[in-house]
Design a protein around this motif. Sequence first.
Motif, short mmCIF file in Angstrom:
data_model
loop_
_atom_site.label_atom_id
_atom_site.label_comp_id
_atom_site.label_asym_id
_atom_site.label_seq_id
_atom_site.Cartn_x
_atom_site.Cartn_y
_atom_site.Cartn_z
N ASP A 18 0.81 -1.22 0.00
CA ASP A 18 0.00 0.00 0.00
C ASP A 18 0.85 1.27 0.00
O ASP A 18 0.38 2.32 -0.44
CB ASP A 18 -0.93 0.01 1.22
N GLY A 19 2.09 1.18 0.52
CA GLY A 19 2.97 2.36 0.49
C GLY A 19 3.25 2.76 -0.96
O GLY A 19 3.14 3.94 -1.33
N HIS A 20 3.59 1.80 -1.80
CA HIS A 20 3.85 2.08 -3.22
C HIS A 20 2.59 2.64 -3.88
O HIS A 20 2.66 3.59 -4.66
CB HIS A 20 4.26 0.80 -3.97
N LEU A 21 1.46 2.01 -3.58
CA LEU A 21 0.22 2.44 -4.24
C LEU A 21 -0.17 3.85 -3.78
O LEU A 21 -0.63 4.66 -4.57
CB LEU A 21 -0.92 1.45 -3.95
N ARG A 22 0.04 4.12 -2.49
CA ARG A 22 -0.29 5.47 -2.00
C ARG A 22 0.61 6.52 -2.66
O ARG A 22 0.15 7.59 -3.06
CB ARG A 22 -0.15 5.54 -0.48
N GLU A 162 0.75 11.77 3.32
CA GLU A 162 0.72 11.22 4.69
C GLU A 162 1.60 9.97 4.68
O GLU A 162 1.34 9.04 3.91
CB GLU A 162 -0.74 10.87 5.00
N PRO A 163 2.67 9.91 5.52
CA PRO A 163 3.55 8.73 5.45
C PRO A 163 2.80 7.44 5.83
O PRO A 163 1.86 7.49 6.62
CB PRO A 163 4.64 9.03 6.49
N LEU A 164 3.21 6.35 5.26
CA LEU A 164 2.63 5.05 5.61
C LEU A 164 3.78 4.14 6.00
O LEU A 164 4.69 3.88 5.19
CB LEU A 164 1.86 4.48 4.41
N ASP A 165 3.75 3.69 7.25
CA ASP A 165 4.87 2.93 7.77
C ASP A 165 4.76 1.47 7.34
O ASP A 165 4.20 0.64 8.06
CB ASP A 165 4.90 3.06 9.30
#
Length: 395
Positions: A18-22, A162-165
Amino acid sequence: MGKERIGIMGGTLDPIHDGHLRMAQCALQRAELDRILMLPSGNPPHKAGVTPADDRWRMLCAACAGIPGLEPCREEIDRTGTIYTVDTLSILKEKYPKAELYYLIGADTLMELKRWREYGRVLELSRFLVCPRSSRYSQDELEAERQRLRLLGGHISWLDMEPLDVSSTQIRAALLSGQDAPHLPLQVQEYAQACGLYGASPRIAEAAAWMPRLFGDLTAKRFAHTLAVAATARQLALRHGLDADRAEMAGLLHDCAKCMPLKDMQRLARENRLTEDESLLESGALLHAIAGACKARLDYGMTDPVVLDAIRRHTTGAPGMSRLDMAVWLADAIEPTRAPYPLLEQLRETAEVSLERAILASMENTLAYVRKSGKSVHPATMQTIQWLRTLPECQ
Ligand code: ATP
């Protein structure tokens, strides 16, 4: 008309999360990009033990299917030997001479850029969008590096996100220890767990052999839906005390004939004497279920009658259908990537409590909808509705 603005989301993407997709979705909106090339590396020079490119590619395609603007790109996968970003960017620049390229990176990668081969040339070929990500570097260090690269002629901006850890490393560790991984798209999780990627034991022994075939038989969108149905069928089966592996297998194979041209489905049906029913033979939307059960047997080697029945019954239903058939039927109707429709949330809630009540509500809804448009439902569905209404669970 201004120049086309093309983003590049490069990386090992092992697996995509999801980090890549976000990052990609934020870049599309906030940096007003026209599209993003999702670019998994082929044979990364700096990482050993990477998952085969074909598996990463299929997971990527499943994750991106249905997200407008994200385009899986095989540029690095299809090349042999060691591949450097500078070469990829030169090729993309030739391919899209009028476009402005924007390479997406996380803050950790900003500090690595100076180690990329010919990084001065890389900065000439592409602009960079940097996404916030917790790393061992302070904001001051990151900003100092950004300024240094700018003085070298680089165009490097922060992306407001917004960062996603989450990292692929965390996900691989979770999957290895047999856990579900947070921030992993459901379809990717299903693919990895069914096949036993990342050192876990495969949940479905045949899945690794089925995936290439399924990916070839289906569109990317249908493949993504298939993975989501398999995962949902498994969850429903576990919830209701049914055989989860069989439900998952039926979910994986339920649409294996869906993308065949109608005339090929009809030929398969005739050659294997599947039905004489003209209303089935004329409708791909219905016929693909019985054609799928046949194809699952012939092409995928599925011999389990329980699984084959669930595939065969997943469109019209059948009076007396098993609870496992119902779980697969409902998974198809309620899987999380389904486009919303009025009854969807209610069906999801009901399916948690009663398969019988949920499938009856769904079939009655279809009946009302079809009647409104002046058509009729297949007799098998009518008979199934009548049968379901007699069950104690539906009183
Ligand atoms: P790994 O844990 O295997 O190193 P990763 O999660 O960092 O993988 P990559 O495929 O290596 O994923 O990342 C591609 C690019 O995406 C890199 O520039 C990385 O910094 C960035 N990136 C990955 N995850 C995030 C995230 N959660 N937030 C911001 N950037 C990210």
